[in-house]
Motif scaffolding. Structure first.
Motif, mmCIF file in Angstrom:
data_model
loop_
_atom_site.group_PDB
_atom_site.id
_atom_site.type_symbol
_atom_site.label_atom_id
_atom_site.label_comp_id
_atom_site.label_asym_id
_atom_site.label_seq_id
_atom_site.Cartn_x
_atom_site.Cartn_y
_atom_site.Cartn_z
ATOM 1 N N GLY A 198 0.844 -1.251 0.112
ATOM 2 C CA GLY A 198 0.024 0.067 0.107
ATOM 3 C C GLY A 198 1.072 1.128 0.058
ATOM 4 N N SER A 199 0.365 2.376 -0.254
ATOM 5 C CA SER A 199 1.248 3.564 -0.043
ATOM 6 C C SER A 199 1.425 3.804 1.280
ATOM 7 N N VAL A 200 2.380 4.972 1.537
ATOM 8 C CA VAL A 200 2.576 5.277 3.012
ATOM 9 C C VAL A 200 1.231 5.949 3.366
ATOM 10 N N ASP A 201 1.052 5.454 4.754
ATOM 11 C CA ASP A 201 0.058 5.979 5.595
ATOM 12 C C ASP A 201 -1.417 5.430 4.892
ATOM 13 N N ASP A 202 -1.413 4.357 4.194
ATOM 14 C CA ASP A 202 -2.689 3.866 3.817
ATOM 15 C C ASP A 202 -3.289 3.105 4.981
ATOM 16 N N GLY A 203 -2.221 2.623 5.821
ATOM 17 C CA GLY A 203 -2.643 1.642 6.955
ATOM 18 C C GLY A 203 -2.311 0.267 7.067
ATOM 19 N N LYS A 204 -1.302 0.054 6.322
ATOM 20 C CA LYS A 204 -0.619 -1.227 6.403
ATOM 21 C C LYS A 204 -0.162 -1.716 7.855
ATOM 22 N N SER A 205 0.542 -1.085 8.544
ATOM 23 C CA SER A 205 0.948 -1.474 9.700
ATOM 24 C C SER A 205 -0.216 -1.501 10.758
ATOM 25 N N THR A 206 -1.017 -0.499 10.597
ATOM 26 C CA THR A 206 -2.203 -0.867 11.570
ATOM 27 C C THR A 206 -3.033 -1.726 11.282
ATOM 28 N N LEU A 241 -1.187 1.119 16.826
ATOM 29 C CA LEU A 241 -0.894 -0.394 16.731
ATOM 30 C C LEU A 241 0.179 -0.624 15.405
ATOM 31 N N SER A 242 0.734 0.409 14.591
ATOM 32 C CA SER A 242 1.673 0.457 13.633
ATOM 33 C C SER A 242 2.970 0.246 14.519
ATOM 34 N N LEU A 243 3.231 0.608 15.732
ATOM 35 C CA LEU A 243 4.424 0.456 16.484
ATOM 36 C C LEU A 243 4.954 -0.848 16.398
ATOM 37 N N VAL A 246 -10.109 -1.903 1.162
ATOM 38 C CA VAL A 246 -10.528 -0.564 1.049
ATOM 39 C C VAL A 246 -10.303 0.003 2.425
ATOM 40 N N ASN A 247 -9.429 0.900 3.048
ATOM 41 C CA ASN A 247 -9.341 1.078 4.210
ATOM 42 C C ASN A 247 -9.694 2.663 4.306
ATOM 43 N N LYS A 248 -10.022 2.777 5.773
ATOM 44 C CA LYS A 248 -10.328 3.998 6.527
ATOM 45 C C LYS A 248 -11.834 4.254 5.942
ATOM 46 N N MET A 249 -12.676 3.120 5.881
ATOM 47 C CA MET A 249 -13.983 3.480 5.577
ATOM 48 C C MET A 249 -14.735 4.178 6.621
ATOM 49 N N ASP A 250 -14.131 4.512 7.672
ATOM 50 C CA ASP A 250 -14.795 5.277 8.953
ATOM 51 C C ASP A 250 -14.597 6.671 8.468
ATOM 52 N N LEU A 251 -13.522 7.186 7.764
ATOM 53 C CA LEU A 251 -13.462 8.386 7.281
ATOM 54 C C LEU A 251 -14.571 8.765 6.100
ATOM 55 N N VAL A 252 -15.193 7.993 5.452
ATOM 56 C CA VAL A 252 -15.852 8.281 4.462
ATOM 57 C C VAL A 252 -17.404 7.659 4.678
ATOM 58 N N VAL A 306 -12.634 -1.980 4.811
ATOM 59 C CA VAL A 306 -12.402 -2.118 6.326
ATOM 60 C C VAL A 306 -11.885 -0.949 6.817
ATOM 61 N N SER A 307 -12.080 -0.829 8.060
ATOM 62 C CA SER A 307 -10.975 0.342 8.916
ATOM 63 C C SER A 307 -10.412 -0.480 9.788
ATOM 64 N N ALA A 308 -9.124 -0.441 9.554
ATOM 65 C CA ALA A 308 -7.952 -0.849 10.309
ATOM 66 C C ALA A 308 -7.820 -0.502 11.707
ATOM 67 N N LEU A 309 -8.169 0.923 11.981
ATOM 68 C CA LEU A 309 -8.091 1.292 13.002
ATOM 69 C C LEU A 309 -9.068 1.162 14.133
ATOM 70 N N VAL A 310 -10.197 1.192 13.574
ATOM 71 C CA VAL A 310 -11.264 0.732 14.589
ATOM 72 C C VAL A 310 -11.572 -0.763 14.475
HETATM 73 N N1 LIG Z 1 -9.354 6.959 10.703
HETATM 74 C C1 LIG Z 1 -8.514 5.854 10.259
HETATM 75 N N2 LIG Z 1 -7.134 6.011 10.294
HETATM 76 C C2 LIG Z 1 -6.427 4.863 9.840
HETATM 77 C C3 LIG Z 1 -6.954 3.651 9.326
HETATM 78 N N3 LIG Z 1 -5.801 2.863 9.319
HETATM 79 C C4 LIG Z 1 -4.859 3.597 9.734
HETATM 80 N N4 LIG Z 1 -5.242 4.830 10.109
HETATM 81 C C5 LIG Z 1 -4.260 5.949 10.332
HETATM 82 O O1 LIG Z 1 -3.437 6.349 9.268
HETATM 83 C C6 LIG Z 1 -2.133 6.582 9.592
HETATM 84 C C7 LIG Z 1 -0.957 5.687 8.978
HETATM 85 O O2 LIG Z 1 -1.278 4.323 9.187
HETATM 86 P P1 LIG Z 1 0.109 3.121 9.041
HETATM 87 O O3 LIG Z 1 -0.449 1.979 9.570
HETATM 88 O O4 LIG Z 1 1.347 3.842 9.747
HETATM 89 O O5 LIG Z 1 0.198 3.293 7.625
HETATM 90 P P2 LIG Z 1 1.489 2.433 6.461
HETATM 91 O O6 LIG Z 1 2.239 3.601 6.204
HETATM 92 O O7 LIG Z 1 0.705 1.899 5.492
HETATM 93 O O8 LIG Z 1 2.062 1.382 7.522
HETATM 94 C C8 LIG Z 1 -1.974 6.450 11.135
HETATM 95 O O9 LIG Z 1 -2.173 7.650 11.677
HETATM 96 C C9 LIG Z 1 -3.148 5.368 11.416
HETATM 97 O O10 LIG Z 1 -3.525 5.716 12.807
HETATM 98 C C10 LIG Z 1 -8.350 3.647 9.665
HETATM 99 O O11 LIG Z 1 -8.979 2.606 9.305
HETATM 100 N N5 LIG Z 1 -9.149 4.743 10.067
#
Ligand SMILES: Nc1nc2c(ncn2[C@@H]2O[C@H](COP(=O)(O)OP(=O)(O)O)[C@@H](O)[C@H]2O)c(=O)[nH]1
Ligand SMILES: [Mg+2]
Lengths: 300, 440
Positions: free
Chosen positions: B30-38, B72-74, B161-167, B198-202
């Motif tokens: 995924g791109s940076v910040d797409d939420g892989k690690s989360t 959780l990405s930590l 398709v991540n971050k569904m909580d934000l849409v 999905v929403s990885a965060l939630v």
């Molecule tokens: N609102 C929301 N934020 C998310 C979600 N998944 C990841 N994030 C946030 O997006 C940022 C990047 O996530 P990270 O897992 O580090 O992305 P990576 O670069 O793909 O590994 C972090 O601030 C996460 O908390 C999600 O499903 N919903």
């Protein structure tokens, strides 16, 4: 119809055997680092399986910290006797006596074993060292390659690792350089225990629970013995405990347990909530990046 | 901190299954910040594969940084530089198991400058998990990751398709991304493509079904991964046994033993089978397939075994055992796609490298650079004269010894090779033999 699907334990076993055979086929002088702990015992067991009916075609090396549990030494000697493998011992005490290394104030010989190890490697000309490290143990290990390149100072550079694609391992090194090989990379602690049980592998008895006289320090349980005597003001108590990992006898703690059989251990491990290092290794707690720093210096 | 440990349920009834299930390897992209690690942190956390001390340290660091959520990405961003910069810079391997199977995750970084890491992670993967940010939709990187997954022959692609909580968990957003993704994926050969909102965060649709997206009738990610049928992806037809090591005990108790040790690359072998040894070109019969636990009735991938043959044939490491009527191509001319992995030198015509293919080493000379593929647009540049770090190219090579090859598409073991720089000993390229797997 047969499904032709290998179970996860047999897949892991096959992968480890493949790795060990690659090393023996390609490297000049491999050696297996044998601490006497369960991971190195599993490695030796796999080495025996990889080359049967021939003997293990490389020596094992024990970096003897002088802080050993007697049952670990006894078990080591049983393995040597049974498999006919050649044993090399590198002594930390001798390194201290010769001034190669200095005793650390906290009594841990974990860090000072590195120069002793590196010196022995150079003396014997080993160009590949098998280590029992697993990627599930710790964050820095999670990025370690199976064939991990070390420069001629034995150092690891995490930013400059060789790409490792498919199972096409590259062990090519120049004179003086070496590789560390981790055949158990993809095993977890639970896999190790389940395998020890499935294969009925001979282990030091401290891995099984029995009544031990212990004292609690900083949330960890230490057995009261010659290495860890009772200090002033402490009181000992008898509890049923076992060890999850074996390090220096003066620093390794045990955990409360009722598991007197390997099967019991497997059940307990499946239910635990602490990594084995977090639970019982005083020396890893120092900092978030402790392991990464030690690895860069040439530690496993 | 909003995170609490999941309830502890008894594990002993399911324990036998925990260690007897099979193994599934997946790679994330995924791109940076797409939420892989989360997402990975969430899978580990919800499947109870995180230990209390690991979680404690993650919570402490999150608190120190003033975050509201335990980050959780930590859990996966292990090296110091990564924690400091907050990005993933290398492949990290993670493990978790459910009663159904054990999972090995290769967490790979997203930037273009880490294409080689994704290639590494995808090389052994059964599944590629591609993340798309619901707010951003399909971006250039989504195309690149899908292209690389198909290039490396990953049989299953799952798009999260991540971050569904934000849409607002909007079905339209998901459907639009699905349609656009499906359209460009049709130009690549993706054998199995699945989409999950999905929403990885939630935690929506990661381990448990989301109540906020009743319109989605597919499975949550984890149940999908648990049920994916990967056994049929393995090649059980073409017998390929690269000889790894000859076992010839120098001991009085086993003096006459001579066995060929190796890992079954593909096909099913049985004692009594007629086999052909290459390059000798001689036929014989399998006498026995040995393991340290005794002989076995058959051997299939990825078993490590020792084969004994009925006749004395001169066979050594790097040779290949196959069936007389089903042999790989024996060739010194290799036509392949490669991913270049070295930052210090580029691939140029006329240069020589060491090549490792199965258990065989040889030397190879680059004869032609046919074209370079732009990993983002899939455009072919036929004028290319050098191939740099993270670039993909089609090349022709001449090898000093015959190799026993199949196309990568037919066989991920005998279709793959690496190139090694003879001066530095670094692994500089991953190669996939054979015609293009894609119509682009
Ligand atoms: N609102 C929301 N934020 C998310 C979600 N998944 C990841 N994030 C946030 O997006 C940022 C990047 O996530 P990270 O897992 O580090 O992305 P990576 O670069 O793909 O590994 C972090 O601030 C996460 O908390 C999600 O499903 N919903
Ligand atoms: Mg990340």
């Amino acid at each position: 119809m047969k499904s032709h699907v290998l179970s996860q334990l047999r897949s892991l076993e096959a992968e480890s055997i493949h790795i060990m055979r690659e090393v023996v086929a390609e490297m000049e002088r491999p050696c297996l680092l044998f601490s006497g702990g369960k991971d190195s015992i599993v490695m030796l067991h796999l080495a025996v399986k990889a080359f049967a009916p021939a003997r293990v075609p490389f020596p094992i090396m024990h970096v003897d910290t002088g802080l050993n549990f007697q049952t670990v030494l006894d078990c080591r000697d049983r393995w040597v006797e049974r498999t006919g493998v050649q044993l090399v011992v590198a002594s930390v005490q001798e390194g201290i006596d010769r001034g190669l290394v200095q005793e650390e104030p906290n009594g841990s010989r974990n860090r000072i074993q590195t120069p002793v190890l590196l010196e022995a490697v150079e003396k014997h000309g080993f160009d590949a060292l098998f280590g029992g490290g697993r990627r599930d143990e710790e964050k820095a290990r999670a990025k370690e390659r199976v064939f991990s390149f070390r420069d001629d100072f034995g150092q690891w550079d995490p930013k400059n690792q060789r790409p490792e694609i498919w199972s096409l391992y590259n062990g090519r090194v120049h004179q003086g350089e070496s590789i560390r090989v981790f055949p158990l990379s993809n095993w977890t602690e639970l896999d190790i225990w389940a395998y020890l049980e499935a294969e009925e592998i001979d282990l030091p008895d401290l891995y099984l629970a029995k009544e031990r006289e212990v004292v609690e320090r900083g949330g960890m349980l230490f057995e009261v013995n010659g290495f860890t005597p009772l200090k002033e003001g402490e009181t000992a108590e008898v509890r049923s405990t076992r060890y999850r990992t074996v390090g220096d006898a003066n620093l390794t703690a045990c955990v409360e347990s009722a598991a007197t059989t390997l099967h019991g251990v497997v059940e307990e491990v499946a239910a635990v909530r602490l990594t084995e290092r977090g639970a019982t290794r005083g020396d890893d707690k120092v900092s978030e990046a402790a392991m990464e720093d030690r690895k860069k210096e040439g530690y496993f | 901190m909003t995170t609490t440990l999941p309830e502890d349920t008894g594990t002993s009834e399911t324990l036998n299954e925990v260690v007897s299930g099979d193994l599934l390897r997946f790679a994330t992209a995924g791109s940076v910040d797409d939420g892989k690690s989360t997402l990975i942190g969430r899978l580990l956390f919800d499947s109870k594969s995180i230990f209390a001390d690991q979680l404690e340290s993650v919570e402490q660091v999150s608190k120190d940084r003033g975050n509201d959520y335990a980050d959780l990405s930590l859990l996966t961003d292990g090296l110091r530089a990564e924690r400091e910069q907050g990005i993933t810079i290398d492949v990290a391997y993670r493990y978790f198991a459910t009663p159904k199977r054990k999972f090995i995750i290769a967490d790979t970084p997203g930037h273009t400058q880490y294409t080689r890491n994704m290639v590494t992670g995808a090389s052994t993967a059964d599944v590629a998990l591609i993340l798309v940010d619901a707010r951003k939709g399909v971006v250039e990187q989504s195309r690149r990751h899908t292209f690389l997954a198909t290039l490396l022959g990953v049989p299953h692609v799952v798009v999260c398709v991540n971050k569904m909580d934000l849409v607002d968990y909007d079905e339209q957003v998901f459907e639009q991304i699905r349609a656009e993704f499906t359209e460009f994926a049709s130009r690549l050969r993706v054998p199995d493509l699945t989409f999950i909102p999905v929403s990885a965060l939630v935690g929506d649709n990661v381990v448990t079904r989301s109540e906020k997206m009743p319109w989605f009738d597919g499975s949550p990610l984890l149940s999908h991964l648990e049920r994916l049928h990967v056994a049929s992806d393995r090649n059980l037809v073409d017998v390929r046994f690269p000889v790894q090591y000859v076992i010839r005990p120098q001991q009085t108790d086993a003096r006459d033993y001579r066995g060929y040790a190796g890992t079954v690359a593909s096909g099913v072998m049985k004692p009594g089978d007629r086999v052909l040894a290459l390059p000798a070109g001689l036929e014989t019969t399998i006498e026995s397939i040995d393991t340290a636990d005794g002989p076995v009735a058959e051997a299939y991938p990825p078993m490590s075994v020792t084969v004994r043959l009925a006749d004395e044939i001169d066979i050594s490491r790097g040779d290949m055992i196959c069936r007389p009527n089903n042999a790989p191509t024996v060739t010194q001319d290799v036509d392949a796609q490669i991913c270049w992995m070295d930052e210090s030198a580029s691939l140029v015509q006329g240069k020589k490298y060491a090549i490792k293919h199965t258990t065989r080493w040889a030397r190879a000379m680059v004869k032609t650079i046919s074209y370079r593929v732009d990993v983002n647009t899939l455009h072919r540049d036929e004028e290319a004269t050098e191939i740099k770090l993270n670039e993909i190219a089609r090349i022709k090579m001449r090898v000093t010894k015959p190799l026993f090859v199949d196309s990568y598409q037919a066989n991920r073991q005998t279709g793959a090779f690496i190139l090694v720089d003879e001066a530095t000993n670094k692994t500089v390229a991953a190669g996939m033999i054979g015609g293009p797997a894609h119509q682009y």
